[in-house]
Design an enzyme around this catalytic site. Structure first.
Site, PDB file in Angstrom:
ATOM      1  N   LYS A  19       0.856  -1.086   0.146  1.00  0.00           N
ATOM      2  CA  LYS A  19      -0.302  -0.183   0.375  1.00  0.00           C
ATOM      3  C   LYS A  19       1.389   0.972  -0.462  1.00  0.00           C
ATOM      4  O   LYS A  19       1.877   1.670   1.298  1.00  0.00           O
ATOM      5  CB  LYS A  19      -1.008   0.475   0.887  1.00  0.00           C
ATOM      6  CG  LYS A  19      -2.306   0.929   1.032  1.00  0.00           C
ATOM      7  CD  LYS A  19      -2.847   0.990   2.294  1.00  0.00           C
ATOM      8  CE  LYS A  19      -3.922   1.878   1.704  1.00  0.00           C
ATOM      9  NZ  LYS A  19      -3.064   3.554   2.142  1.00  0.00           N
ATOM     10  N   ASP A  21       2.275   4.928  -0.158  1.00  0.00           N
ATOM     11  CA  ASP A  21       1.979   6.237   0.856  1.00  0.00           C
ATOM     12  C   ASP A  21       1.857   7.685  -0.572  1.00  0.00           C
ATOM     13  O   ASP A  21       2.536   8.037  -0.085  1.00  0.00           O
ATOM     14  CB  ASP A  21       3.300   6.465   1.505  1.00  0.00           C
ATOM     15  CG  ASP A  21       1.796   7.327   3.044  1.00  0.00           C
ATOM     16  OD1 ASP A  21       0.953   7.965   2.645  1.00  0.00           O
ATOM     17  OD2 ASP A  21       2.981   7.465   3.510  1.00  0.00           O
ATOM     18  N   GLU A 155       3.561   1.764   4.913  1.00  0.00           N
ATOM     19  CA  GLU A 155       1.849   2.270   5.137  1.00  0.00           C
ATOM     20  C   GLU A 155       1.317   1.187   5.968  1.00  0.00           C
ATOM     21  O   GLU A 155       0.281   1.186   6.186  1.00  0.00           O
ATOM     22  CB  GLU A 155       1.031   3.413   4.185  1.00  0.00           C
ATOM     23  CG  GLU A 155      -0.166   3.691   4.528  1.00  0.00           C
ATOM     24  CD  GLU A 155      -0.897   4.434   3.440  1.00  0.00           C
ATOM     25  OE1 GLU A 155      -1.811   4.816   4.074  1.00  0.00           O
ATOM     26  OE2 GLU A 155      -0.715   4.168   2.492  1.00  0.00           O
TER      27      GLU A 155
END
Length: 288
Positions: A19, A21, A155
């Protein structure tokens, strides 16, 4: 498509990605012309001149991905947010467009095809002429990726079902830290204090204040012209929070990190991360 917060799913039907950022963007190339669009439809092409070569991927293609700005090998959302409001013709540190999906190719929509087919199509594209483009890697061991992203201070992880069409419920995000997108309802100029709200039905719930002195000039530009006479929140903030504050229409979104929620619905120890120019006010919701 946005991922749904949840716990990390497991099984052979899932694949996993970092994921990132950064900022979610659609790269729409039609007739050889590039438009970079936020999820709310805002055109930010001028903010990222280093992505102009995306037109060489195909004369007609729609890519989904995330723009990231790396610092010491780790994405920095704060540095990226600053780029949106101060675009430069020749950026010293170029962004990278981490592409993870393709939704249209040569005029043919393919978002209804399963993820594994779309990914195979994406990997067949010739991206060699775009040094600022990278395919977001996929992994089969979600737990190992979860642990690796934790060690790097990243993240989190997104899990995706191999057989899912684009836009379905087959994306799950799992993060290492709490973040919340909020709307600015008040600002204390010169002190950098923002009073934040999150929509609650038709009202705006007050969720706390945060120090945003690092973004004073950006906030001054964005809030200009939207001042109002009274607080936009359903309940007026405490007097100590509201002292010296100017009130604004809740149209500017910012992101904060926090340590959870109090019983009164306030953010615990919020820390300012940056302005979310890619988020429209109607998209903001409480995230847990």
């Amino acid at each position: 498509m946005l991922a749904t917060p949840g716990t990390l799913p497991t099984g052979p039907e899932w694949v996993y990605e970092v994921k990132w950022d950064g900022m979610r963007l659609l790269a729409d190339v039609a007739d050889g012309v590039l438009h970079l669009l936020t999820r709310g439809g805002r055109d930010v092409t001028a903010s990222f001149p280093e992505l102009a070569a995306l037109t060489t991927v195909a004369p007609d293609v729609l890519l989904d991905g995330e723009v990231v700005l790396l610092q010491d090998g780790v994405p920095s959302f704060a540095a990226l947010a600053d780029r949106l409001h101060r675009p430069v013709p020749r950026p010293r540190t170029p962004v990278t467009f981490m592409v993870f999906d393709v939704l249209r190719l040569y005029g043919v929509p393919i978002e209804e095809r399963p993820l594994h087919e779309r990914r195979a199509t994406l990997e067949r594209l010739d991206t060699s002429g775009v040094p600022t483009l990278a395919l977001s890697p996929t992994y089969t061991d979600g737990r190992a990726l979860w642990e690796a992203t934790a060690r790097r201070g990243m993240e989190g992880v997104v899990a995706k079902r191999r057989d899912a069409p684009y836009g379905g419920p087959g994306w799950v995000k799992v993060t290492h830290r709490h973040t919340q997108t909020c709307l600015v309802g008040g600002w204390r100029p010169g002190r950098g204090v923002l009073l934040l709200g999150v929509p609650d039905g038709d009202a705006l719930a007050y969720v706390g204040r945060v120090d945003a002195r690092t973004a004073e000039q950006t906030l001054s530009d964005l809030l200009s012209g939207s001042e109002r006479a009274s607080a936009p929140f359903a309940e007026r903030p405490p007097r100590a929070d509201a002292a010296g504050v100017h009130w604004y229409e809740p149209v500017v979104a910012v992101e904060v990190a926090h340590l959870g929620w109090t019983a009164e619905g306030r953010l615990r120890e919020p820390a300012f991360r940056g302005v979310r120019a890619d988020v429209e006010p109607e998209e903001v919701r409480r995230e847990g």
